[in-house]
Design a protein around this motif. Structure first.
Motif, mmCIF file in Angstrom:
data_model
loop_
_atom_site.group_PDB
_atom_site.id
_atom_site.type_symbol
_atom_site.label_atom_id
_atom_site.label_comp_id
_atom_site.label_asym_id
_atom_site.label_seq_id
_atom_site.Cartn_x
_atom_site.Cartn_y
_atom_site.Cartn_z
ATOM 1 N N LYS A 1 4.294 1.531 -16.505
ATOM 2 C CA LYS A 1 4.893 1.368 -17.835
ATOM 3 C C LYS A 1 6.165 2.187 -18.048
ATOM 4 C CE LYS A 1 3.578 1.543 -22.707
ATOM 5 N NZ LYS A 1 2.484 1.715 -23.646
ATOM 6 N N TRP A 2 6.304 3.343 -17.383
ATOM 7 C CA TRP A 2 7.360 4.280 -17.751
ATOM 8 C C TRP A 2 8.447 4.489 -16.710
ATOM 9 C CZ3 TRP A 2 7.050 4.655 -22.636
ATOM 10 C CH2 TRP A 2 5.814 4.674 -23.288
ATOM 11 N N THR A 3 8.177 4.274 -15.449
ATOM 12 C CA THR A 3 9.115 4.662 -14.390
ATOM 13 C C THR A 3 10.493 4.042 -14.545
ATOM 14 O OG1 THR A 3 7.353 5.127 -12.827
ATOM 15 C CG2 THR A 3 9.508 4.617 -11.895
ATOM 16 N N VAL A 4 10.554 2.739 -14.716
ATOM 17 C CA VAL A 4 11.856 2.074 -14.817
ATOM 18 C C VAL A 4 12.606 2.534 -16.058
ATOM 19 C CG1 VAL A 4 13.005 -0.168 -15.089
ATOM 20 C CG2 VAL A 4 11.181 0.103 -13.403
ATOM 21 N N SER B 1 0.803 -1.219 0.000
ATOM 22 C CA SER B 1 0.000 0.000 0.000
ATOM 23 C C SER B 1 0.840 1.275 0.000
ATOM 24 C CB SER B 1 -0.936 0.006 1.216
ATOM 25 O OG SER B 1 -0.172 0.030 2.405
ATOM 26 N N ASN B 2 2.179 1.160 0.074
ATOM 27 C CA ASN B 2 3.013 2.367 0.093
ATOM 28 C C ASN B 2 3.152 2.997 -1.292
ATOM 29 O OD1 ASN B 2 4.976 0.927 -1.314
ATOM 30 N ND2 ASN B 2 6.190 0.501 0.496
ATOM 31 N N GLY B 3 2.747 2.317 -2.331
ATOM 32 C CA GLY B 3 2.754 2.876 -3.675
ATOM 33 C C GLY B 3 4.061 2.746 -4.428
ATOM 34 N N ILE B 4 5.143 2.400 -3.750
ATOM 35 C CA ILE B 4 6.436 2.310 -4.438
ATOM 36 C C ILE B 4 6.449 1.150 -5.429
ATOM 37 C CG2 ILE B 4 8.931 1.985 -4.134
ATOM 38 C CD1 ILE B 4 7.830 4.711 -3.212
ATOM 39 N N CYS B 5 5.961 -0.006 -5.014
ATOM 40 C CA CYS B 5 5.927 -1.157 -5.929
ATOM 41 C C CYS B 5 5.066 -0.857 -7.148
ATOM 42 C CB CYS B 5 5.432 -2.404 -5.213
ATOM 43 S SG CYS B 5 6.610 -3.038 -4.008
ATOM 44 N N ALA B 6 3.928 -0.207 -6.926
ATOM 45 C CA ALA B 6 3.067 0.160 -8.049
ATOM 46 C C ALA B 6 3.779 1.157 -8.962
ATOM 47 C CB ALA B 6 1.756 0.747 -7.541
ATOM 48 N N ARG C 1 2.892 14.335 -21.751
ATOM 49 C CA ARG C 1 2.086 14.296 -20.537
ATOM 50 C C ARG C 1 2.531 13.172 -19.598
ATOM 51 N NH1 ARG C 1 -1.987 12.177 -17.865
ATOM 52 N NH2 ARG C 1 -3.875 13.221 -17.235
ATOM 53 N N MET C 2 2.767 11.965 -20.155
ATOM 54 C CA MET C 2 3.162 10.835 -19.310
ATOM 55 C C MET C 2 4.570 11.037 -18.744
ATOM 56 S SD MET C 2 0.644 9.009 -18.785
ATOM 57 C CE MET C 2 1.556 7.953 -17.716
ATOM 58 N N LEU C 3 5.460 11.638 -19.519
ATOM 59 C CA LEU C 3 6.793 11.916 -18.996
ATOM 60 C C LEU C 3 6.710 12.930 -17.864
ATOM 61 C CD1 LEU C 3 9.822 11.535 -18.993
ATOM 62 C CD2 LEU C 3 9.970 13.217 -20.852
ATOM 63 N N THR C 4 5.892 13.953 -18.042
ATOM 64 C CA THR C 4 5.709 14.953 -16.988
ATOM 65 C C THR C 4 5.179 14.304 -15.715
ATOM 66 O OG1 THR C 4 5.332 16.716 -18.591
ATOM 67 C CG2 THR C 4 4.500 17.083 -16.371
ATOM 68 N N LEU C 5 4.140 13.475 -15.832
ATOM 69 C CA LEU C 5 3.574 12.804 -14.657
ATOM 70 C C LEU C 5 4.575 11.863 -14.002
ATOM 71 C CD1 LEU C 5 -0.020 11.953 -15.956
ATOM 72 C CD2 LEU C 5 0.605 13.629 -14.199
ATOM 73 N N THR C 6 5.306 11.113 -14.803
ATOM 74 C CA THR C 6 6.298 10.172 -14.277
ATOM 75 C C THR C 6 7.387 10.916 -13.527
ATOM 76 O OG1 THR C 6 5.847 8.609 -16.069
ATOM 77 C CG2 THR C 6 7.946 8.356 -14.903
ATOM 78 N N LEU C 7 7.892 11.995 -14.116
ATOM 79 C CA LEU C 7 8.948 12.764 -13.464
ATOM 80 C C LEU C 7 8.450 13.428 -12.183
ATOM 81 C CD1 LEU C 7 10.628 14.263 -16.632
ATOM 82 C CD2 LEU C 7 11.699 12.678 -14.995
ATOM 83 N N ARG C 8 7.226 13.930 -12.190
ATOM 84 C CA ARG C 8 6.657 14.533 -10.969
ATOM 85 C C ARG C 8 6.564 13.498 -9.853
ATOM 86 N NH1 ARG C 8 1.784 18.269 -13.412
ATOM 87 N NH2 ARG C 8 3.148 19.902 -14.238
ATOM 88 N N ASN C 9 6.109 12.299 -10.190
ATOM 89 C CA ASN C 9 6.008 11.242 -9.185
ATOM 90 C C ASN C 9 7.379 10.830 -8.660
ATOM 91 O OD1 ASN C 9 3.191 11.003 -9.102
ATOM 92 N ND2 ASN C 9 3.181 9.671 -10.900
ATOM 93 N N LEU C 10 8.355 10.729 -9.545
ATOM 94 C CA LEU C 10 9.716 10.385 -9.124
ATOM 95 C C LEU C 10 10.317 11.489 -8.262
ATOM 96 C CD1 LEU C 10 11.055 8.764 -12.407
ATOM 97 C CD2 LEU C 10 10.606 7.611 -10.224
ATOM 98 N N GLU C 11 10.030 12.730 -8.609
ATOM 99 C CA GLU C 11 10.501 13.868 -7.814
ATOM 100 C C GLU C 11 9.826 13.841 -6.433
ATOM 101 O OE1 GLU C 11 11.002 18.715 -8.225
ATOM 102 O OE2 GLU C 11 9.696 17.658 -9.634
ATOM 103 N N ARG C 12 8.549 13.582 -6.398
ATOM 104 C CA ARG C 12 7.803 13.521 -5.131
ATOM 105 C C ARG C 12 8.358 12.432 -4.216
ATOM 106 N NH1 ARG C 12 2.764 10.740 -3.477
ATOM 107 N NH2 ARG C 12 1.952 11.925 -1.712
ATOM 108 N N ASP C 13 8.745 11.289 -4.807
ATOM 109 C CA ASP C 13 9.293 10.178 -4.029
ATOM 110 C C ASP C 13 10.762 10.368 -3.670
ATOM 111 O OD1 ASP C 13 6.870 8.843 -4.021
ATOM 112 O OD2 ASP C 13 7.377 7.553 -5.726
ATOM 113 N N GLY C 14 11.380 11.430 -4.179
ATOM 114 C CA GLY C 14 12.782 11.701 -3.850
ATOM 115 C C GLY C 14 13.788 10.951 -4.692
#
Length: 137
Positions: free
Chosen positions: A37-40, A27-32, A69-82
């Motif tokens: 599709k794009w994070t790795v 439930s921590n969201g990291i595994c998800a 759009r997907m790159l922006t969202l992916t980068l924002r999520n990666l930035e949020r997670d540090g």
């Protein structure tokens, strides 16, 4: 490299990793996040870049098929997670670069272990898929 120690009788949801017990917390969201599709792909592209840093436009060009759009969202999520840091340069035109953080670089060794596992097991996985698909026909 992470070594799994299964010498003791751990519950299935507990695996000793480097003598530490790990209980997954899905439930921590990291595994998800790592399973999307794009994070790795973004992490690997940044890891291969000089100084592990790329401009947004270059990153978009190097991750085949990703939309802006997907790159922006992916980068924002990666930035949020540090895992990624964003560098903004107020130039004309403005320039934005993304860089792996120390923690972002650290996750690469875990991903490397998974990649080795896939490499070692891919023939068996493909064989299982063919057998499964043949039964379904």
């Amino acid at each position: 490299m992470i070594r799994l120690d299964r010498s003791h009788h751990a519950r299935p949801d507990e695996i000793a990793v480097d003598r530490r017990h790990f209980t997954p917390y899905p439930s921590n969201g990291i595994c998800a996040r790592l399973g999307d599709k794009w994070t790795v792909l973004v992490l690997w592209r940044l890891s291969a870049a000089p100084e592990r840093r790329l401009r947004f436009s270059r990153l978009k060009n190097e991750v085949e098929g990703i939309t802006q759009r997907m790159l922006t969202l992916t980068l924002r999520n990666l930035e949020r997670d540090g895992l990624v840091v964003r560098h903004y340069f107020p130039e004309v035109p403005p320039r934005v670069e993304y860089e792996l953080t120390e923690m972002g670089s650290g996750i690469l060794s875990a991903l490397e272990g998974l990649n080795f596992w896939i490499h070692d097991n891919l023939p068996r996985i493909e064989q299982s898929r063919r057998a499964y698909d043949d039964v379904g026909e």
